[in-house]
Design a protein around this motif. Structure first.
Motif, short mmCIF file in Angstrom:
data_model
loop_
_atom_site.label_atom_id
_atom_site.label_comp_id
_atom_site.label_asym_id
_atom_site.label_seq_id
_atom_site.Cartn_x
_atom_site.Cartn_y
_atom_site.Cartn_z
N ALA A 88 0.83 -1.21 0.00
CA ALA A 88 0.00 0.00 0.00
C ALA A 88 0.86 1.26 0.00
CB ALA A 88 -0.93 0.00 1.21
N ALA A 89 1.99 1.23 0.72
CA ALA A 89 2.89 2.40 0.74
C ALA A 89 3.47 2.66 -0.64
CB ALA A 89 4.00 2.17 1.76
N GLY A 90 3.88 1.61 -1.32
CA GLY A 90 4.39 1.78 -2.68
C GLY A 90 3.33 2.29 -3.63
N PHE A 91 2.10 1.78 -3.47
CA PHE A 91 1.01 2.22 -4.33
C PHE A 91 0.68 3.68 -4.09
CE2 PHE A 91 -3.59 2.82 -4.88
CZ PHE A 91 -3.68 2.61 -6.25
N LEU A 92 0.58 4.08 -2.80
CA LEU A 92 0.25 5.47 -2.49
C LEU A 92 1.35 6.44 -2.91
CD1 LEU A 92 -1.38 5.10 1.04
CD2 LEU A 92 -2.52 5.68 -1.10
N SER A 93 2.61 6.01 -2.81
CA SER A 93 3.71 6.87 -3.23
C SER A 93 3.74 7.07 -4.74
CB SER A 93 5.04 6.28 -2.77
OG SER A 93 5.11 6.25 -1.37
N SER A 94 3.20 6.12 -5.49
CA SER A 94 3.24 6.22 -6.94
C SER A 94 2.04 6.97 -7.53
CB SER A 94 3.29 4.82 -7.56
OG SER A 94 2.06 4.14 -7.34
N LEU A 95 1.06 7.33 -6.73
CA LEU A 95 -0.11 8.03 -7.25
C LEU A 95 0.27 9.44 -7.70
CD1 LEU A 95 -2.92 7.07 -4.71
CD2 LEU A 95 -2.65 6.29 -7.06
N PRO A 96 -0.24 9.86 -8.85
CA PRO A 96 0.04 11.24 -9.29
C PRO A 96 -0.76 12.23 -8.44
CG PRO A 96 -1.43 10.15 -10.83
CD PRO A 96 -1.02 9.12 -9.82
N LEU A 97 -0.16 13.38 -8.15
CA LEU A 97 -0.80 14.36 -7.28
C LEU A 97 -1.65 15.35 -8.06
CD1 LEU A 97 2.12 15.06 -4.80
CD2 LEU A 97 0.13 13.60 -4.49
N GLY A 98 -1.55 15.37 -9.35
CA GLY A 98 -2.36 16.29 -10.14
C GLY A 98 -1.85 17.71 -10.11
N THR A 99 -0.58 17.89 -9.87
CA THR A 99 0.01 19.22 -9.85
C THR A 99 1.38 19.17 -10.51
OG1 THR A 99 0.70 21.05 -8.43
CG2 THR A 99 1.00 18.84 -7.55
N THR A 100 1.84 20.31 -10.97
CA THR A 100 3.17 20.37 -11.57
C THR A 100 4.24 20.69 -10.54
OG1 THR A 100 2.83 22.70 -12.10
CG2 THR A 100 2.23 21.07 -13.80
N LEU A 101 3.85 20.91 -9.31
CA LEU A 101 4.82 21.19 -8.26
C LEU A 101 5.63 19.93 -7.96
CD1 LEU A 101 2.56 23.23 -5.82
CD2 LEU A 101 4.32 24.11 -7.35
N PRO A 102 6.91 20.10 -7.68
CA PRO A 102 7.75 18.91 -7.40
C PRO A 102 7.54 18.39 -5.97
CG PRO A 102 9.07 20.89 -7.29
CD PRO A 102 7.70 21.32 -7.71
N ILE A 103 6.36 17.84 -5.72
CA ILE A 103 6.02 17.30 -4.40
C ILE A 103 5.98 15.78 -4.50
CG2 ILE A 103 4.29 17.18 -2.59
CD1 ILE A 103 3.34 19.93 -3.43
N MET A 104 6.60 15.14 -3.55
CA MET A 104 6.58 13.67 -3.53
C MET A 104 6.39 13.22 -2.08
SD MET A 104 9.42 11.14 -5.00
CE MET A 104 9.50 9.47 -4.46
N PHE A 105 5.45 12.34 -1.87
CA PHE A 105 5.21 11.79 -0.54
C PHE A 105 5.87 10.43 -0.43
CE2 PHE A 105 1.52 14.62 -1.04
CZ PHE A 105 1.73 15.43 0.08
N ASN A 106 6.49 10.17 0.70
CA ASN A 106 7.12 8.89 0.95
C ASN A 106 6.38 8.21 2.09
OD1 ASN A 106 8.75 6.70 1.17
ND2 ASN A 106 10.52 7.80 1.95
N PHE A 107 5.64 7.17 1.76
CA PHE A 107 4.87 6.44 2.75
C PHE A 107 5.56 5.15 3.18
CE2 PHE A 107 1.60 8.80 0.36
CZ PHE A 107 1.06 9.51 1.41
N GLU A 108 6.78 4.93 2.74
CA GLU A 108 7.48 3.69 3.07
C GLU A 108 7.69 3.58 4.58
OE1 GLU A 108 8.32 1.23 0.96
OE2 GLU A 108 7.35 2.36 -0.63
N PRO A 109 7.33 2.43 5.17
CA PRO A 109 7.55 2.27 6.62
C PRO A 109 9.03 2.17 6.94
CG PRO A 109 6.44 0.34 5.68
CD PRO A 109 6.65 1.31 4.57
N ASP A 110 9.41 2.71 8.11
CA ASP A 110 10.79 2.64 8.54
C ASP A 110 10.91 1.63 9.69
OD1 ASP A 110 9.51 4.07 10.46
OD2 ASP A 110 10.98 5.69 10.57
#
Length: 194
Positions: A88-110
């Motif tokens: 699920a973390a990999g799937f959520l991290s790969s979703l497009p945000l719908g913006t041109t801003l260079p924003i990336m979310f990292n949901f990978e568990p540590d």
């Protein structure tokens, strides 16, 4: 331009708290469901444990066997949960945000997530696995074997616990459904006004 205006009403924490409570309620309903299944399973295994005790198995051996089975089930469940969390973390991290801003979310568990999950699995296994195991140690072998597979082996207390779990499941399931209905109605009304 990338920073939103501050929220003067401060509604975001309230909304986040409401959704967190709803998610916790869904998790609580799932826990009630599992507790009910374990209660039924312990009732079914009561005769088996009585026969094992009559054949000479010691009480602590029965307790250990019951506890080991519960621990193994919890470890497998925790492992499957962590695999689903990674997916699920990999799937959520790969979703497009719908913006041109260079924003990336990292949901990978540590490492903290894995340690917390392991601790939760072990504590749950000890608490949930020890209760049926200690109940096995208190069985009266003669009464269990005498009653056989009849439903009379279930005491009034077990019926009360099972019925309480069912009522808690229904109440916990009804609240998110009502909130979802109100949220949908508010969304429809808001879209019709705009």
């Amino acid at each position: 331009m990338a920073r939103p205006e501050p929220d003067p009403d401060n509604t975001l924490p309230t909304i986040a708290a409401a959704f967190t409570i709803l998610a916790a309620l869904v998790l609580l309903v799932a826990c009630f469901n599992i507790a009910n299944v374990l209660l039924v399973r312990a009732t079914v295994r009561q005769r088996e444990m009585g026969i094992r005790a009559a054949l000479g198995a010691g009480r602590w051996r029965l307790v250990r066997q019951t506890f080991d089975g519960e621990l193994a089930a919890r470890i497998v469940g925790g492992g499957v949960g962590l695999l689903l969390a990674n997916w699920a973390a990999g799937f959520l991290s790969s979703l497009p945000l719908g913006t041109t801003l260079p924003i990336m979310f990292n949901f990978e568990p540590d490492l903290r997530v894995y340690v917390y999950a392991l601790a939760t699995v072990l504590v749950t296994a000890v608490v949930v696995g020890l209760i049926p195991a200690l109940r096995v140690a208190r069985y009266d072998v003669n009464s269990v074997l005498r009653e056989g597979g009849r439903s009379a082996s279930e005491g009034r207390r077990r019926h009360i616990i099972r019925n309480t779990l069912v009522v808690a499941q229904l109440a916990g399931s009804l609240l998110p459904m009502v909130v979802a209905g109100f949220s949908y109605a508010a969304w429809i009304k808001l879209n019709n006004c705009i």
